[in-house]
Design an enzyme around this catalytic site. Structure first.
Site, PDB file in Angstrom:
ATOM      1  N   GLU A  16      -8.033  11.087  -7.327  1.00  0.00           N
ATOM      2  CA  GLU A  16      -8.263  10.069  -6.304  1.00  0.00           C
ATOM      3  C   GLU A  16      -9.479  10.458  -5.480  1.00  0.00           C
ATOM      4  O   GLU A  16      -9.661  11.619  -5.122  1.00  0.00           O
ATOM      5  CB  GLU A  16      -7.035   9.956  -5.391  1.00  0.00           C
ATOM      6  N   TYR A  48      -9.044   2.366  -0.271  1.00  0.00           N
ATOM      7  CA  TYR A  48      -9.575   1.155   0.368  1.00  0.00           C
ATOM      8  C   TYR A  48      -9.032   1.154   1.790  1.00  0.00           C
ATOM      9  O   TYR A  48      -7.816   1.133   1.980  1.00  0.00           O
ATOM     10  CB  TYR A  48      -9.035  -0.047  -0.418  1.00  0.00           C
ATOM     11  N   ALA A  50      -7.581   0.023   5.179  1.00  0.00           N
ATOM     12  CA  ALA A  50      -6.820  -1.186   5.502  1.00  0.00           C
ATOM     13  C   ALA A  50      -7.611  -2.106   6.440  1.00  0.00           C
ATOM     14  O   ALA A  50      -7.369  -3.313   6.482  1.00  0.00           O
ATOM     15  CB  ALA A  50      -5.479  -0.819   6.124  1.00  0.00           C
ATOM     16  N   HIS A  77      -7.640   0.577  -5.099  1.00  0.00           N
ATOM     17  CA  HIS A  77      -6.542   0.436  -4.131  1.00  0.00           C
ATOM     18  C   HIS A  77      -6.747  -0.881  -3.377  1.00  0.00           C
ATOM     19  O   HIS A  77      -7.886  -1.306  -3.166  1.00  0.00           O
ATOM     20  CB  HIS A  77      -6.559   1.567  -3.108  1.00  0.00           C
ATOM     21  N   ARG A 107       0.731  -1.692   1.269  1.00  0.00           N
ATOM     22  CA  ARG A 107       0.808  -2.416   2.535  1.00  0.00           C
ATOM     23  C   ARG A 107      -0.332  -1.977   3.460  1.00  0.00           C
ATOM     24  O   ARG A 107      -0.978  -2.785   4.083  1.00  0.00           O
ATOM     25  CB  ARG A 107       2.156  -2.146   3.211  1.00  0.00           C
ATOM     26  N   GLY A 108      -0.568  -0.659   3.551  1.00  0.00           N
ATOM     27  CA  GLY A 108      -1.503  -0.128   4.551  1.00  0.00           C
ATOM     28  C   GLY A 108      -0.734   0.249   5.798  1.00  0.00           C
ATOM     29  O   GLY A 108       0.418  -0.159   5.978  1.00  0.00           O
ATOM     30  N   ALA A 123       4.371  -4.294   0.863  1.00  0.00           N
ATOM     31  CA  ALA A 123       3.624  -4.218  -0.391  1.00  0.00           C
ATOM     32  C   ALA A 123       4.272  -5.065  -1.491  1.00  0.00           C
ATOM     33  O   ALA A 123       3.571  -5.623  -2.343  1.00  0.00           O
ATOM     34  CB  ALA A 123       3.509  -2.757  -0.830  1.00  0.00           C
ATOM     35  N   TYR A 143       7.497   7.643  -1.893  1.00  0.00           N
ATOM     36  CA  TYR A 143       7.519   8.725  -0.903  1.00  0.00           C
ATOM     37  C   TYR A 143       8.676   9.699  -1.148  1.00  0.00           C
ATOM     38  O   TYR A 143       9.821   9.416  -0.748  1.00  0.00           O
ATOM     39  CB  TYR A 143       7.624   8.104   0.500  1.00  0.00           C
TER      40      TYR A 143
HETATM   41  P1  FAD Z   1       5.692  -0.645   1.653  1.00  0.00           P
HETATM   42  O1  FAD Z   1       6.094  -0.570   0.227  1.00  0.00           O
HETATM   43  O2  FAD Z   1       5.625  -1.999   2.269  1.00  0.00           O
HETATM   44  O3  FAD Z   1       6.698   0.297   2.480  1.00  0.00           O
HETATM   45  C1  FAD Z   1       6.453   0.591   3.856  1.00  0.00           C
HETATM   46  C2  FAD Z   1       7.799   0.766   4.583  1.00  0.00           C
HETATM   47  O4  FAD Z   1       8.505  -0.484   4.618  1.00  0.00           O
HETATM   48  C3  FAD Z   1       8.766   1.741   3.924  1.00  0.00           C
HETATM   49  O5  FAD Z   1       9.508   2.362   4.950  1.00  0.00           O
HETATM   50  C4  FAD Z   1       9.679   0.852   3.082  1.00  0.00           C
HETATM   51  O6  FAD Z   1      10.961   1.434   2.868  1.00  0.00           O
HETATM   52  C5  FAD Z   1       9.771  -0.396   3.947  1.00  0.00           C
HETATM   53  N1  FAD Z   1       9.879  -1.624   3.153  1.00  0.00           N
HETATM   54  C6  FAD Z   1       9.281  -1.882   1.957  1.00  0.00           C
HETATM   55  N2  FAD Z   1       9.571  -3.141   1.556  1.00  0.00           N
HETATM   56  C7  FAD Z   1      10.366  -3.685   2.532  1.00  0.00           C
HETATM   57  C8  FAD Z   1      10.959  -4.954   2.695  1.00  0.00           C
HETATM   58  N3  FAD Z   1      10.808  -5.922   1.781  1.00  0.00           N
HETATM   59  N4  FAD Z   1      11.695  -5.191   3.845  1.00  0.00           N
HETATM   60  C9  FAD Z   1      11.843  -4.211   4.789  1.00  0.00           C
HETATM   61  N5  FAD Z   1      11.295  -2.977   4.662  1.00  0.00           N
HETATM   62  C10 FAD Z   1      10.561  -2.722   3.558  1.00  0.00           C
HETATM   63  N6  FAD Z   1      -3.430   3.242   2.728  1.00  0.00           N
HETATM   64  C11 FAD Z   1      -4.622   2.567   2.853  1.00  0.00           C
HETATM   65  O7  FAD Z   1      -4.867   1.924   3.882  1.00  0.00           O
HETATM   66  N7  FAD Z   1      -5.559   2.596   1.834  1.00  0.00           N
HETATM   67  C12 FAD Z   1      -5.348   3.266   0.666  1.00  0.00           C
HETATM   68  O8  FAD Z   1      -6.223   3.264  -0.207  1.00  0.00           O
HETATM   69  C13 FAD Z   1      -4.105   3.980   0.504  1.00  0.00           C
HETATM   70  N8  FAD Z   1      -3.812   4.629  -0.654  1.00  0.00           N
HETATM   71  C14 FAD Z   1      -2.579   5.217  -0.821  1.00  0.00           C
HETATM   72  C15 FAD Z   1      -2.258   5.805  -2.056  1.00  0.00           C
HETATM   73  C16 FAD Z   1      -1.012   6.406  -2.263  1.00  0.00           C
HETATM   74  C17 FAD Z   1      -0.683   7.010  -3.601  1.00  0.00           C
HETATM   75  C18 FAD Z   1      -0.066   6.444  -1.186  1.00  0.00           C
HETATM   76  C19 FAD Z   1       1.274   7.123  -1.381  1.00  0.00           C
HETATM   77  C20 FAD Z   1      -0.368   5.853   0.041  1.00  0.00           C
HETATM   78  C21 FAD Z   1      -1.613   5.227   0.246  1.00  0.00           C
HETATM   79  N9  FAD Z   1      -1.955   4.598   1.438  1.00  0.00           N
HETATM   80  C22 FAD Z   1      -3.155   3.933   1.584  1.00  0.00           C
HETATM   81  C23 FAD Z   1      -1.033   4.669   2.585  1.00  0.00           C
HETATM   82  C24 FAD Z   1      -0.046   3.464   2.665  1.00  0.00           C
HETATM   83  O9  FAD Z   1      -0.772   2.277   2.915  1.00  0.00           O
HETATM   84  C25 FAD Z   1       0.935   3.762   3.797  1.00  0.00           C
HETATM   85  O10 FAD Z   1       1.762   4.844   3.461  1.00  0.00           O
HETATM   86  C26 FAD Z   1       1.740   2.588   4.305  1.00  0.00           C
HETATM   87  O11 FAD Z   1       2.379   2.981   5.540  1.00  0.00           O
HETATM   88  C27 FAD Z   1       2.855   2.106   3.384  1.00  0.00           C
HETATM   89  O12 FAD Z   1       2.341   1.477   2.288  1.00  0.00           O
HETATM   90  P2  FAD Z   1       3.303   1.011   1.079  1.00  0.00           P
HETATM   91  O13 FAD Z   1       2.474   0.244   0.161  1.00  0.00           O
HETATM   92  O14 FAD Z   1       4.098   2.144   0.569  1.00  0.00           O
HETATM   93  O15 FAD Z   1       4.282   0.012   1.927  1.00  0.00           O
END
Ligand code: FAD
Length: 293
Positions: A16, A48, A50, A77, A107-108, A123, A143
């Site tokens: 990455e 990327y 957010a 991303h 999600r970000g 997300a 996570y």
């Molecule tokens: P989600 O899947 O939406 O989860 C976030 C939280 O919401 C979790 O606690 C989950 O349990 C909860 N949740 C999920 N779905 C629901 C639902 N339907 N209803 C209620 N609660 C729910 N960030 C950036 O800005 N840019 C990047 O390029 C970037 N790259 C990353 C790459 C990796 C491999 C990882 C692990 C993280 C990255 N991140 C990046 C960080 C990420 O955006 C954050 O960790 C963010 O807080 C959560 O994103 P997510 O897509 O996991 O969210």
């Protein structure tokens, strides 16, 4: 190439990188890529911000150049927290037009004190949107120590299962420093019926500022073994760098022995560290057959 297909043949090893900050010298990232290309990773993913803006254009440009200039596979991303559906479509159209087949749907992070400003709350909603309108291979985040906003691990796994069912092909974990957290998470994910490949995100922690940032942002736990390294080498940057590399190599060696689907190395744009780690684990990655695929 769609990343999910690579797991059928081997233990995946991917990298990455992040785009250079706006107004900084763009050529540095190309020199980094030139050096990383010696590793021949299965893919390189490009983060990327957010906040979007120029940074997003750079993500797509770099992910495209990884394919066309360096002959490697790439992942763009895409965090959705501030995007309307129309904006997401524009970006996804651009990713597609640049020949990128893989999107890491995120999600970000929501800035403290504010709320999601776009059309997507989580997300999984972006995953559904992509699945309904495009033909990308979709990757998502997970996570091992649970997401910091989750009240408990079971809820986090339920949300992850829902996200995968919306159309995720492959998962990449947040960094973790204790492999037992990963093994417990993987078992719970499998028990919940999450059957897509899960790549372990490994971050070589090689300087003090990075550790402080990581604990604050990702709420990652520091195991005793790691704290001892910090106590002993914290004031010696070269020794801490080498100890951080050795720690990551140990983690990967153990994970590959435990039949991991893949290793995703957070390079922090540092080819020296990526080469040191890859050099130490290369033979393990190439020779271990994938079981049960
Ligand atoms: P989600 O899947 O939406 O989860 C976030 C939280 O919401 C979790 O606690 C989950 O349990 C909860 N949740 C999920 N779905 C629901 C639902 N339907 N209803 C209620 N609660 C729910 N960030 C950036 O800005 N840019 C990047 O390029 C970037 N790259 C990353 C790459 C990796 C491999 C990882 C692990 C993280 C990255 N991140 C990046 C960080 C990420 O955006 C954050 O960790 C963010 O807080 C959560 O994103 P997510 O897509 O996991 O969210």
């Amino acid at each position: 190439m769609r990343t999910a297909d690579i797991f059928k043949d081997k233990t995946v090893f991917s990298l990455e990188i992040f785009p250079p900050k706006p107004d900084s010298d763009e050529s540095v990232i190309y020199s980094t890529l030139e050096q990383l290309s010696d590793i021949c990773p299965d893919f390189i993913s490009v983060t990327y911000g957010a906040g979007g803006g120029k940074n997003g254009c750079r993500t797509i440009q770099i992910a495209s150049d990884i394919i066309t200039k360096y002959g490697m596979n790439s992942v763009a991303h895409l965090p959705c927290i501030n995007l309307t559906k129309a904006q997401a479509s524009n970006i996804l159209d651009c990713i597609k037009a640049n020949g990128i087949e893989n999107v890491l749907a995120l999600r970000g992070d929501i800035p403290q004190g504010s709320e999601a400003a776009g059309d997507f709350r989580h997300a999984n909603e972006l995953v559904t949107f992509i699945r309904e309108n495009y033909d990308f291979n979709i990757i998502a985040a997970c996570y091992p120590e649970t997401h910091p906003e989750s009240t408990n691990a079971a809820d986090d796994i339920d949300h992850l299962k829902n996200k995968v069912d919306c159309g995720v092909d492959h998962l990449i974990t947040q960094l973790f420093l204790d492999n037992s957290d990963f093994y417990a998470f993987r078992e719970n994910a499998r028990l919940a019926g999450i059957n897509v490949p899960i790549e372990a995100g490994i971050m070589p922690v090689t300087n003090k500022r990075q550790i402080e940032r990581m604990v604050k942002l990702c709420k990652v736990k520091l195991p005793t073994k790691f704290v001892r390294i910090l106590e002993r080498y914290g004031d010696n940057p070269t020794a801490l760098r080498d100890a951080g590399i050795a720690y990551a190599v140990d983690q990967i060696t153990d994970l590959v022995a435990e039949d991991i689907d893949g290793i995703h190395l957070y390079t922090m744009n540092d080819p020296y560290i990526a080469h040191k780690i890859y050099g130490a684990v290369q033979s393990l990655i190439l020779t271990v057959p994938t079981i049960g695929m």
